[in-house]
Design a protein around this motif. Structure first.
Motif, PDB file in Angstrom:
ATOM      1  N   ASP A   1       0.830  -1.199   0.000  1.00 26.78           N
ATOM      2  CA  ASP A   1       0.000   0.000   0.000  1.00 26.78           C
ATOM      3  C   ASP A   1       0.871   1.258   0.000  1.00 26.78           C
ATOM      4  O   ASP A   1       0.582   2.230  -0.706  1.00 26.78           O
ATOM      5  CB  ASP A   1      -0.927  -0.010   1.222  1.00 26.78           C
ATOM      6  N   ARG A   2       1.944   1.217   0.779  1.00 24.80           N
ATOM      7  CA  ARG A   2       2.873   2.355   0.801  1.00 24.80           C
ATOM      8  C   ARG A   2       3.488   2.567  -0.586  1.00 24.80           C
ATOM      9  O   ARG A   2       3.575   3.697  -1.080  1.00 24.80           O
ATOM     10  CB  ARG A   2       3.980   2.107   1.826  1.00 24.80           C
ATOM     11  N   MET A   3       3.889   1.478  -1.224  1.00 29.68           N
ATOM     12  CA  MET A   3       4.521   1.570  -2.545  1.00 29.68           C
ATOM     13  C   MET A   3       3.535   2.074  -3.598  1.00 29.68           C
ATOM     14  O   MET A   3       3.898   2.863  -4.479  1.00 29.68           O
ATOM     15  CB  MET A   3       5.083   0.202  -2.943  1.00 29.68           C
ATOM     16  N   PHE A   4       2.287   1.634  -3.506  1.00 27.64           N
ATOM     17  CA  PHE A   4       1.271   2.114  -4.453  1.00 27.64           C
ATOM     18  C   PHE A   4       1.075   3.621  -4.314  1.00 27.64           C
ATOM     19  O   PHE A   4       0.996   4.356  -5.300  1.00 27.64           O
ATOM     20  CB  PHE A   4      -0.067   1.409  -4.225  1.00 27.64           C
ATOM     21  N   LYS A   5       0.968   4.062  -3.072  1.00 22.03           N
ATOM     22  CA  LYS A   5       0.715   5.487  -2.841  1.00 22.03           C
ATOM     23  C   LYS A   5       1.906   6.346  -3.247  1.00 22.03           C
ATOM     24  O   LYS A   5       1.731   7.471  -3.724  1.00 22.03           O
ATOM     25  CB  LYS A   5       0.325   5.711  -1.379  1.00 22.03           C
ATOM     26  N   GLU A   6       3.094   5.803  -3.098  1.00 25.46           N
ATOM     27  CA  GLU A   6       4.286   6.536  -3.536  1.00 25.46           C
ATOM     28  C   GLU A   6       4.323   6.693  -5.050  1.00 25.46           C
ATOM     29  O   GLU A   6       4.976   7.608  -5.568  1.00 25.46           O
ATOM     30  CB  GLU A   6       5.562   5.842  -3.050  1.00 25.46           C
ATOM     31  N   THR A   7       3.633   5.816  -5.772  1.00 24.71           N
ATOM     32  CA  THR A   7       3.569   5.932  -7.232  1.00 24.71           C
ATOM     33  C   THR A   7       2.280   6.626  -7.679  1.00 24.71           C
ATOM     34  O   THR A   7       1.876   6.527  -8.841  1.00 24.71           O
ATOM     35  CB  THR A   7       3.696   4.547  -7.898  1.00 24.71           C
ATOM     36  N   GLY A   8       1.612   7.303  -6.740  1.00 24.08           N
ATOM     37  CA  GLY A   8       0.492   8.166  -7.103  1.00 24.08           C
ATOM     38  C   GLY A   8      -0.889   7.552  -7.062  1.00 24.08           C
ATOM     39  O   GLY A   8      -1.863   8.175  -7.464  1.00 24.08           O
ATOM     40  N   HIS A   9      -0.989   6.318  -6.556  1.00 21.57           N
ATOM     41  CA  HIS A   9      -2.287   5.643  -6.550  1.00 21.57           C
ATOM     42  C   HIS A   9      -3.072   5.932  -5.270  1.00 21.57           C
ATOM     43  O   HIS A   9      -2.501   6.171  -4.212  1.00 21.57           O
ATOM     44  CB  HIS A   9      -2.094   4.136  -6.724  1.00 21.57           C
ATOM     45  N   GLN A  10      -4.392   5.886  -5.392  1.00 18.12           N
ATOM     46  CA  GLN A  10      -5.291   6.071  -4.256  1.00 18.12           C
ATOM     47  C   GLN A  10      -6.184   4.851  -4.119  1.00 18.12           C
ATOM     48  O   GLN A  10      -6.506   4.179  -5.105  1.00 18.12           O
ATOM     49  CB  GLN A  10      -6.173   7.311  -4.462  1.00 18.12           C
ATOM     50  N   ASN A  11      -6.602   4.576  -2.886  1.00 21.53           N
ATOM     51  CA  ASN A  11      -7.501   3.449  -2.641  1.00 21.53           C
ATOM     52  C   ASN A  11      -8.962   3.868  -2.763  1.00 21.53           C
ATOM     53  O   ASN A  11      -9.344   4.980  -2.375  1.00 21.53           O
ATOM     54  CB  ASN A  11      -7.274   2.864  -1.248  1.00 21.53           C
ATOM     55  N   ALA A  12      -9.766   2.959  -3.293  1.00 22.75           N
ATOM     56  CA  ALA A  12     -11.215   3.146  -3.370  1.00 22.75           C
ATOM     57  C   ALA A  12     -11.860   1.788  -3.161  1.00 22.75           C
ATOM     58  O   ALA A  12     -11.161   0.782  -2.983  1.00 22.75           O
ATOM     59  CB  ALA A  12     -11.617   3.740  -4.721  1.00 22.75           C
ATOM     60  N   TYR A  13     -13.179   1.751  -3.170  1.00 25.09           N
ATOM     61  CA  TYR A  13     -13.876   0.469  -3.011  1.00 25.09           C
ATOM     62  C   TYR A  13     -15.083   0.421  -3.944  1.00 25.09           C
ATOM     63  O   TYR A  13     -15.837   1.398  -4.052  1.00 25.09           O
ATOM     64  CB  TYR A  13     -14.332   0.247  -1.569  1.00 25.09           C
ATOM     65  N   PHE A  14     -15.287  -0.719  -4.595  1.00 26.46           N
ATOM     66  CA  PHE A  14     -16.376  -0.935  -5.547  1.00 26.46           C
ATOM     67  C   PHE A  14     -17.202  -2.149  -5.109  1.00 26.46           C
ATOM     68  O   PHE A  14     -16.726  -2.979  -4.339  1.00 26.46           O
ATOM     69  CB  PHE A  14     -15.809  -1.143  -6.955  1.00 26.46           C
ATOM     70  N   PRO A  15     -18.428  -2.268  -5.599  1.00 27.22           N
ATOM     71  CA  PRO A  15     -19.334  -3.327  -5.119  1.00 27.22           C
ATOM     72  C   PRO A  15     -18.815  -4.753  -5.330  1.00 27.22           C
ATOM     73  O   PRO A  15     -18.102  -5.042  -6.286  1.00 27.22           O
ATOM     74  CB  PRO A  15     -20.608  -3.090  -5.938  1.00 27.22           C
ATOM     75  N   LEU A  16     -19.244  -5.607  -4.404  1.00 28.86           N
ATOM     76  CA  LEU A  16     -18.949  -7.039  -4.485  1.00 28.86           C
ATOM     77  C   LEU A  16     -19.744  -7.693  -5.619  1.00 28.86           C
ATOM     78  O   LEU A  16     -19.306  -8.665  -6.223  1.00 28.86           O
ATOM     79  CB  LEU A  16     -19.304  -7.698  -3.144  1.00 28.86           C
ATOM     80  N   PHE A  17     -20.924  -7.141  -5.899  1.00 24.16           N
ATOM     81  CA  PHE A  17     -21.832  -7.726  -6.885  1.00 24.16           C
ATOM     82  C   PHE A  17     -21.759  -6.970  -8.208  1.00 24.16           C
ATOM     83  O   PHE A  17     -21.738  -5.741  -8.227  1.00 24.16           O
ATOM     84  CB  PHE A  17     -23.272  -7.711  -6.368  1.00 24.16           C
ATOM     85  N   ILE A  18     -21.752  -7.736  -9.300  1.00 28.81           N
ATOM     86  CA  ILE A  18     -21.665  -7.149 -10.634  1.00 28.81           C
ATOM     87  C   ILE A  18     -22.830  -7.676 -11.476  1.00 28.81           C
ATOM     88  O   ILE A  18     -23.001  -8.898 -11.596  1.00 28.81           O
ATOM     89  CB  ILE A  18     -20.325  -7.518 -11.296  1.00 28.81           C
ATOM     90  N   PRO A  19     -23.651  -6.787 -12.062  1.00 31.00           N
ATOM     91  CA  PRO A  19     -24.751  -7.256 -12.918  1.00 31.00           C
ATOM     92  C   PRO A  19     -24.226  -8.150 -14.045  1.00 31.00           C
ATOM     93  O   PRO A  19     -23.185  -7.859 -14.649  1.00 31.00           O
ATOM     94  CB  PRO A  19     -25.338  -5.955 -13.473  1.00 31.00           C
ATOM     95  N   LYS A  20     -24.943  -9.219 -14.301  1.00 29.78           N
ATOM     96  CA  LYS A  20     -24.506 -10.189 -15.310  1.00 29.78           C
ATOM     97  C   LYS A  20     -24.304  -9.540 -16.676  1.00 29.78           C
ATOM     98  O   LYS A  20     -23.376  -9.896 -17.417  1.00 29.78           O
ATOM     99  CB  LYS A  20     -25.529 -11.324 -15.413  1.00 29.78           C
ATOM    100  N   SER A  21     -25.128  -8.554 -17.010  1.00 32.56           N
ATOM    101  CA  SER A  21     -25.050  -7.906 -18.322  1.00 32.56           C
ATOM    102  C   SER A  21     -23.708  -7.214 -18.547  1.00 32.56           C
ATOM    103  O   SER A  21     -23.244  -7.078 -19.678  1.00 32.56           O
ATOM    104  CB  SER A  21     -26.185  -6.892 -18.488  1.00 32.56           C
ATOM    105  N   TYR A  22     -23.056  -6.789 -17.456  1.00 30.81           N
ATOM    106  CA  TYR A  22     -21.760  -6.107 -17.605  1.00 30.81           C
ATOM    107  C   TYR A  22     -20.721  -7.050 -18.196  1.00 30.81           C
ATOM    108  O   TYR A  22     -19.853  -6.638 -18.971  1.00 30.81           O
ATOM    109  CB  TYR A  22     -21.252  -5.597 -16.248  1.00 30.81           C
ATOM    110  N   PHE A  23     -20.808  -8.332 -17.811  1.00 32.45           N
ATOM    111  CA  PHE A  23     -19.802  -9.293 -18.268  1.00 32.45           C
ATOM    112  C   PHE A  23     -19.904  -9.562 -19.768  1.00 32.45           C
ATOM    113  O   PHE A  23     -18.911  -9.845 -20.423  1.00 32.45           O
ATOM    114  CB  PHE A  23     -19.922 -10.604 -17.488  1.00 32.45           C
TER     115      PHE A  23
END
Length: 491
Positions: free
Chosen positions: A53-75
């Motif tokens: 996590d430290r290495m990711f942030k040092e390269t400019g990345h930020q953490n976020a969170y997205f849903p566990l469930f994905i509508p079938k149509s997206y796939f």
């Protein structure tokens, strides 16, 4: 304790499974194919997570969170992606339970069927790119550099703790860029971040390379990877980084206005490592006595064990132990003082040897009198007596020395178990009698790759990114080959 471990030579797979359980790292759960990561195992994962996590942030990345469930149509929007994951997906079809009218317990309510089934995420490209469509309008919104720490589900029939379970923990980076060159640079950068972490923190040497077309991530134009060699001669993929081109942007209609005012599709990457790294850590360094942990990832870098027969001796030993613990902690070293009176010193020695604690310090009444302590190294299983006043300096030096020793031992093992071959007969002989990494020429065709896989169970682990790219002839067909590639049987 450790004395009951099956040896690696006797049965490597059984040794691994026993070690994970006996070292109190993880166990199988009441859910088929899923594991419980126990506190000691999770403490090691937390160390990995924090450093990455430290290495990711040092390269400019930020953490976020997205849903566990994905509508079938997206796939269904990205054809190769759905083909790659369709057989592993868990699907939610209903949203409610009810009591069975005949009194047989709980049943699924047939009237609570979802209008559209939801996929429990095997990976998050589809839900994230649907979201990015709302976030991106112009070049000013780019790049997006996002990482997610999450769990994923890929339904597995044959499971093994840490290495292959139906649910596992990981991180997945998902980035969006204005140009192809930026996206490729991002994918390469993250492969290098992974290699840096695995080599310098896990003390596991890796080979960086590109996956063949048949081994690429579903939906990627290029997959970069790092490959490690385990003690049984099998390879383990330790991390992957994917250049996705504009495939997902086109599938989810993610366009941006460039500096000239024109519209173009966004360029994408995704990259991830998982709790499989725990398996790599165990199988690279551990021995027949138990875990061997590199100091940088050990939850406890030093354990102090008191030896005493009465309260007076305990008080004297504890005074020395607490003083040492305070001084070591002041230097940033993680120390545990095990003053439990429920277990004897010999039992504790076995426990910490099994759990891979890098340094053990034992202090008894005679040590108090002499002003010495007994110091034991887990990596070499050697012991020595040193003056009390030298302990802090010695332990500080040992943290680096043990880390470097484990890496050197692993890289020597890899060198001794990497073989270059020119013929298919030689390839099969080495594979069966020695194993390990095999460098051989390949003609670049999927047919030859599939033949080798079917006949030997070895796969092309990667096309190495080093400079060893002398042309030659394919070991199987004799056709021209641009360079040698890396073969192995793998986890």
């Amino acid at each position: 304790m450790a004395k009951n471990l099956t040896t690696r030579e006797e049965d490597y797979s059984k040794w691994y499974n026993e070690l994970v359980i006996k070292a109190d790292m993880a166990e199988m759960s009441g859910v088929r194919g899923c594991m419980v990561i126990k506190p000691y195992g999770f403490a090691i994962w937390e160390k990995m997570q924090a450093e990455l996590d430290r290495m990711f942030k040092e390269t400019g990345h930020q953490n976020a969170y997205f849903p566990l469930f994905i509508p079938k149509s997206y796939f269904s929007k990205e054809a190769s992606h759905v083909d790659g994951f369709a057989k592993e997906c868990a699907v939610v079809t209903h949203y409610r339970l009810k009591n069975d009218e005949s009194g047989k317990g709980i049943v699924v309510d047939p009237d609570a069927k979802l209008e559209e089934e939801l996929i429990v995420r095997p990976t998050s490209e589809t839900i994230i790119w649907d979201t990015y469509r709302k976030w991106i309008q112009s070049y000013r919104d780019l790049p997006i550099l996002v990482n997610q720490w999450a769990n994923v589900v890929r339904w597995e029939m044959r499971t093994r703790l840490f290495l292959r379970t139906s649910e596992f923990l990981w991180q997945e980076g998902h980035t969006a860029h204005a140009t192809e060159a930026e996206a490729i640079a991002e994918a390469e950068q993250m492969m290098n971040v992974y290699a840096d972490f695995v080599e310098n923190h896990m003390a596991v040497p890796v080979i960086k390379g590109l996956k063949t077309e048949s081994e690429r991530f579903a939906g990627a134009l290029e997959t970069y990877c790092i490959e490690a060699l385990m003690q049984d001669g099998k390879a383990l993929q330790a991390g992957t980084s994917h250049f996705l081109g504009q495939n997902f942007a086109k599938a989810f209609d993610v366009k941006f206005a460039d500096k000239e005012g024109g519209l173009d599709y966004v360029w994408a990457t995704s990259w991830g490592v998982s709790t499989r790294l725990m398996g790599a850590l165990i199988m690279t360094h551990s021995d027949d006595n138990g875990l061997v942990l590199p100091p940088k990832l050990a939850p406890d870098q030093v354990v102090i064990v008191p030896i005493y027969r009465n309260d007076e001796q305990f008080d004297a030993v504890s005074e020395v132990a607490n003083d040492l613990m305070t001084k070591l902690r002041a230097k940033g070293i993680r120390v545990k003082y095990d003053n439990r009176d429920t277990h004897k010193p010999g039992w504790k020695f076995n426990e910490y040897e099994l759990k891979g604690v890098p340094v053990r310090i034992a202090i008894g009444p005679k040590d108090v009198e002499k002003g010495t302590v007994e110091l034991a190294r887990r990596d070499t299983l050697t012991k020595e007596f040193i003056p009390k006043e030298d302990v802090v300096t010695k332990v500080e030096a040992l943290m680096e020395e043990i880390q470097e020793n484990l890496y050197k031992k692993a890289i020597d093992f890899r060198s001794n178990n990497t073989t270059e071959v020119d013929s298919y007969d030689e390839f099969k002989k080495v594979l069966d009698e020695k194993g390990g990494f095999i460098l051989a020429h390949w003609d670049g065709t999927a047919a030859t790759e599939e033949r080798v896989k079917n006949e030997t169970k070895a796969t092309i682990r990667c096309i190495p990114l080093d400079d060893n790219n002398e042309p030659g002839n394919c070991m199987v067909t004799g056709n021209p080959s641009a360079r040698k590639v890396l073969f192995a049987r793998a986890y």
